[in-house]
Design an enzyme around this catalytic site. Structure first.
Site, PDB file in Angstrom:
ATOM      1  N   GLU A 213       0.832  -1.200   0.000  1.00 35.90           N
ATOM      2  CA  GLU A 213       0.000   0.000   0.000  1.00 35.90           C
ATOM      3  C   GLU A 213       0.870   1.254   0.000  1.00 35.90           C
ATOM      4  O   GLU A 213       1.804   1.374   0.790  1.00 35.90           O
ATOM      5  CB  GLU A 213      -0.914  -0.005   1.225  1.00 35.90           C
ATOM      6  CG  GLU A 213      -1.618   1.301   1.534  1.00 35.90           C
ATOM      7  CD  GLU A 213      -2.510   1.792   0.404  1.00 35.90           C
ATOM      8  OE1 GLU A 213      -2.516   3.019   0.150  1.00 35.90           O
ATOM      9  OE2 GLU A 213      -3.185   0.951  -0.230  1.00 35.90           O
ATOM     10  N   HIS A 454     -32.861  -8.260  22.855  1.00 36.80           N
ATOM     11  CA  HIS A 454     -31.769  -8.979  23.518  1.00 36.80           C
ATOM     12  C   HIS A 454     -31.959 -10.477  23.341  1.00 36.80           C
ATOM     13  O   HIS A 454     -33.066 -10.979  23.503  1.00 36.80           O
ATOM     14  CB  HIS A 454     -31.748  -8.649  25.008  1.00 36.80           C
ATOM     15  CG  HIS A 454     -30.725  -9.431  25.780  1.00 36.80           C
ATOM     16  ND1 HIS A 454     -29.378  -9.119  25.756  1.00 36.80           N
ATOM     17  CD2 HIS A 454     -30.849 -10.534  26.578  1.00 36.80           C
ATOM     18  CE1 HIS A 454     -28.729  -9.980  26.516  1.00 36.80           C
ATOM     19  NE2 HIS A 454     -29.599 -10.858  27.026  1.00 36.80           N
TER      20      HIS A 454
END
Length: 475
Positions: A213, A454
């Site tokens: 990169e 949940h």
């Protein structure tokens, strides 16, 4: 006389086919032209995204993740596998089947909505009396005309100077998704979304992957805290990521690719790879469009010049997607396509570029919307931060996917959400809630006050919102 339409769309990628369908829904007579074809020469609409981009890469990402889970993670769940074997040919066949299903789906939608589809390459021929003639080169050459034209010709992989694609040793995204054997050593130039995603696929399947990169930091567009977490996790997984790299030379010989480069200390380095993937960005597809024949303005990089509403310099000629300014994202192209179709029909098309979500489909996934911390710092904006790790989320623990976090950035005075950044399981799905929240200019407190089921991963989003006010309940 050529067949006449209200709207002619050149290109059937995400921006083009969506624009054509929406225009037809609004009562306009629409034609869409596209020259993609499959191995048998049959029409394959969907553009780069469907054929050699988003869809096939996600198919291989899913397959390769399943393989890695079977190899390394299933034992933790009490599932023992003996004689695990990679069938890359079958994996590629599945990918191709998924692509074909999407191609056929678009053709079905054209028929359902009354869009006339032409298989061939469309280009401007002439303009006269407010009508544009578009020439189509396919099995036969013909011409059609339209009062409005939408250019949606997409983009192609950018070549690295001195490393032209041969799709055998030096690969673009096209060759990278079509390999018939896992390379022992795989090099990738570019550590953006494409480089990281494709690198992840082949690393999971057994390749030794090195990513080179140019930037001194990983994922400059990503929030710096998330990007640093990503670098740690990807390195732990086995991706070798070298930053601050300057490519000096690329050469092919003896079925290998040799890359000479200087690292961030300007030390000369040389690596040999079985394959080299170039992932250094994309360039717009405007060559062969015939822009000069009608005076359509493009910039020095080949992008079609447009205003904020995707109008070009020509009356009733529009352009959307990768061929114009802005992020090269399929969903951005779709939004522009819908907006342009509605503007043509006299309605008020709308695209909010500030709330376009971004996703990198690695494992863990990275997703975000809005401003990053570094952007807010550079703009002098005062903000509060709230983070919550997936390590403290019950559903993530049950899944065995506890890496990563959710991060909120909220204005110090108003508490309005300025940006949300995630790295973790199913981040690509979790980010949608935050796009909605930001569209309605919600505050972090608004999200903190909303009940989340949940146990779910979405509870991590609520907990990060609570953390903005330093009252997280589970961490």
């Amino acid at each position: 006389m050529s067949e006449q339409f209200d709207v002619v769309v050149i290109g059937a990628g995400p921006g083009g086919y969506i624009a054509a369908i929406r225009a037809a829904q609004l009562g306009l007579r629409v034609a869409c032209i596209d020259d993609w074809k499959d191995e048998k020469g049959a029409p394959a609409p969907g553009g780069t995204c469907t054929n050699v981009g988003c869809i096939p890469s996600k198919a291989l990402l899913q397959s390769s993740e399943n393989y890695e889970q079977a190899e390394h993670a299933f034992a933790d769940h009490g599932i023992e596998i003996k004689g695990l074997k990679l069938r890359l040919d079958r994996m590629q066949e599945r990918k191709d089947k998924v692509v074909k299903q999407n191609n056929d789906g678009i053709l079905y939608l054209f028929r359902k909505n009354g869009v006339t589809f032409f298989h061939g390459r469309g280009s401007f021929d002439q303009a006269e009396g407010g009508v544009y003639t578009i020439r189509i080169k396919g099995k036969q050459e013909l011409a059609i005309s339209g009062r409005h034209v939408i250019v949606a010709t997409g983009s192609r992989a950018r070549e690295l100077p001195g490393a032209a694609f041969d799709e055998k040793l030096i690969l673009s995204n096209v060759g990278a998704l079509a390999m018939v054997a896992v390379p022992k050593r795989l090099g990738i130039v570019g550590a953006g979304a494409v480089g990281l995603e494709i690198g992840s696929v082949w690393r999971r399947l057994g390749a030794q992957v090195t990513i080179l990169e140019a930037s001194p930091t990983l994922l400059d567009a990503v929030d710096r805290q998330v990007a640093e977490e990503a670098r740690k996790l990807f390195s732990k997984q086995g991706l070798t990521i070298k930053l601050g790299v300057k490519i000096v030379a690329v050469a092919t010989a003896d079925k290998q690719v040799t890359v000479e480069y200087a690292d961030d200390k300007d030390s000369p380095c040389k690596d040999a790879f079985d394959k080299l993937i170039i992932a250094v960005g994309r360039t717009p597809n405007t060559a062969g469009l015939g822009a000069e024949s009608v005076g359509l303005k493009t910039d020095e990089r080949g992008f079609v010049a447009v205003d904020a509403e995707c109008r070009t310099n020509l009356p009733n000629v529009w352009a959307v997607g990768d061929v114009v300014r802005g992020p090269m994202l399929a969903h951005k192209a779709e939004e522009e396509g819908v907006a342009v179709a509605e503007r043509i029909a006299g309605k008020h098309g709308h695209v909010n570029y500030a709330t376009i979500p971004w996703v990198i489909y690695t494992a863990p996934e990275i997703a975000w919307v809005g401003k990053t911390e570094q952007e807010l710092d550079s703009e002098g904006v005062v903000f509060n931060t709230g983070t919550f790790p997936f390590l403290a989320n019950g559903r993530a623990r049950a899944m065995g996917e506890t890496a990563g976090m959710v991060k909120f950035l909220a204005a110090a005075g108003s508490d309005e959400i300025l940006g949300v950044h995630m790295i973790g399981p199913m981040a690509s799905e979790l980010i949608a809630e935050m796009v909605v929240a930001m569209e309605f200019r919600a505050s972090a407190e608004d999200i903190a006050r909303i009940c989340h089921a949940h146990p779910t991963l979405s509870e991590a989003v609520r907990e990060a919102a609570l953390a903005v006010d330093k009252r997280s309940l589970n961490y």
